[in-house]
Design a protein around this motif. Structure first.
Motif, PDB file in Angstrom:
ATOM      1  N   LYS A 166      -1.092   3.611  -4.994  1.00  0.00           N
ATOM      2  CA  LYS A 166      -1.672   2.861  -6.099  1.00  0.00           C
ATOM      3  C   LYS A 166      -3.169   2.684  -5.910  1.00  0.00           C
ATOM      4  O   LYS A 166      -3.871   2.258  -6.819  1.00  0.00           O
ATOM      5  CB  LYS A 166      -1.004   1.482  -6.208  1.00  0.00           C
ATOM      6  N   ASN A 167      -3.648   2.981  -4.727  1.00  0.00           N
ATOM      7  CA  ASN A 167      -5.065   2.807  -4.415  1.00  0.00           C
ATOM      8  C   ASN A 167      -5.672   4.146  -4.003  1.00  0.00           C
ATOM      9  O   ASN A 167      -4.975   5.073  -3.612  1.00  0.00           O
ATOM     10  CB  ASN A 167      -5.249   1.801  -3.269  1.00  0.00           C
ATOM     11  N   THR A 168      -6.973   4.229  -4.070  1.00  0.00           N
ATOM     12  CA  THR A 168      -7.649   5.426  -3.589  1.00  0.00           C
ATOM     13  C   THR A 168      -7.425   5.577  -2.088  1.00  0.00           C
ATOM     14  O   THR A 168      -7.260   4.589  -1.376  1.00  0.00           O
ATOM     15  CB  THR A 168      -9.160   5.357  -3.871  1.00  0.00           C
ATOM     16  N   TRP A 181       0.852  -1.173   0.000  1.00  0.00           N
ATOM     17  CA  TRP A 181       0.000   0.000   0.000  1.00  0.00           C
ATOM     18  C   TRP A 181       0.885   1.217   0.000  1.00  0.00           C
ATOM     19  O   TRP A 181       1.880   1.286   0.698  1.00  0.00           O
ATOM     20  CB  TRP A 181      -0.877  -0.010   1.253  1.00  0.00           C
TER      21      TRP A 181
END
Length: 347
Positions: free
Chosen positions: A220-222, A21
């Motif tokens: 890479k994620n919201t 993450w």
């Protein structure tokens, strides 16, 4: 999702760390699976004194023990443990107002429910350790650096496994002369990166109300972020993707239980709760900054439907069905009479 804290999990040299993450001020790296489920921060800015406090709470799901994160601040910071109860007490104050609406004709097939209304400096710099101490399960170091590569090198030598692109991302902070708080879970503490970690209370000098967000672009994620912003007035964002205002109102110390939180509130402060559950990393180009605005209060209203029932059925539809049946029955009487007269005439 931690937005102001760049998590990096330290591992043995033989292990191959995989990014799990990317977080606000760096990248979380872990040999195993790590999921940061929530980030909530209490932010207080004293414009007269030129100081800012950030009390951050992180929730994560993992079996990892060796955890670390990096937190940039505009000036040298002091760090202490925060209180878990502060968040619950402020959250209780900002609960939406529930308004019950009596519904005679609910949607068929649905139940009752609720709806809510530059370039980095040249290499060869140095890193200065301004202070280091243990706080509960954490070991905290405050750092100064005049070169992003030197900062990354120091972190790597001291057990922080960082993403290769972190040095470049730290460039703007180094150019602006920011300092850093580096925090690790002490292996001897026996703590794990799971559940709610003990909150950290970070204090530093700042002429503006700023929440470090720039490094969230590495994600890479919201991202998910909730802020309780305290000050003399309601605030609004001047930079960054606009967060939703969930609450705005004055909070006085007698409305909370914690003696420390009462002192934190002083004689009372205006609180603006801001929330964003889907922050697109590609849209993050700067830190989040705020400015004072008018003190218009706001409280979210949730409308809850209460279906009016009679004999266990929605009263509105029962009336309609009853009226329809009655109309059919009344219409059948003259039809039957006409049929009898027709038969009599034909006989």
């Amino acid at each position: 999702m931690v937005t102001v804290m760049g998590l990096a999990l330290a591992s043995s040299a033989a292990a191959v760390a995989q990014p799990a993450w990317a977080c606000g001020c760096g990248a979380m790296i872990a040999d195993g699976s790590v999921r940061v489920s929530d980030e909530t921060s209490i932010v207080r800015h004293d414009a007269a004194a030129g100081t800012e406090d950030i009390v951050m709470r992180l929730s994560a799901e993992s079996a990892e023990k060796d955890a670390a994160w990096l937190f940039p601040t505009p000036s040298e910071a002091t760090v202490r443990l925060g209180e878990r109860g502060w968040f619950e007490q402020l959250d209780a104050l900002t609960e939406p107002r529930v308004v019950t609406r009596r519904v005679w004709f609910p949607d068929l097939g649905s139940g009752d429910g609720a709806t809510a209304g530059g370039a980095p400096p040249a290499p060869g710099g140095s890193v200065e350790v301004l202070g280091e101490r243990d706080l509960g399960p954490f070991r905290v170091a405050t750092l100064d650096a005049d070169d992003p590569d030197a900062l990354s090198g120091w972190l790597t030598r001291n057990g922080y496994r960082l993403r290769p692109d972190l040095a470049k991302a730290l460039g703007p902070y180094v150019e602006q002369g920011w300092k850093y708080v580096a925090v690790k879970l002490r292996p001897s503490s026996g703590a794990r990166l799971t559940g709610e970690l003990a909150p950290l209370h970070v204090s530093f000098a700042s002429d503006e109300l700023v929440y470090p967000m720039r490094l969230s672009r590495l994600a890479k994620n919201t991202q998910r972020l909730r802020l309780y912003v305290l000050g003399e007035h309601r605030v609004e964002q001047t930079t960054g993707a606009r967060m939703r205002v969930a609450f705005a109102g004055r909070v006085t110390p007698e409305r909370v239980r914690s003696p420390e939180l009462r002192r934190f509130l002083g004689k009372g402060l205006f609180m603006t709760e801001l929330d964003d559950g889907r922050i697109d990393p590609e849209r993050i180009v700067d830190d989040y900054r705020f400015t004072a605005t008018d003190d218009e209060p706001y409280r979210q209203v949730v409308y809850r439907e209460e279906v009016v029932r009679f004999l266990g059925m929605p009263a509105g539809w029962l009336i309609v069905f009853t009226a329809g049946a009655l109309a059919v029955g009344l219409g059948a009487v003259p039809a039957a009479r006409r049929l009898r007269r027709h038969r009599a005439a034909g006989g």
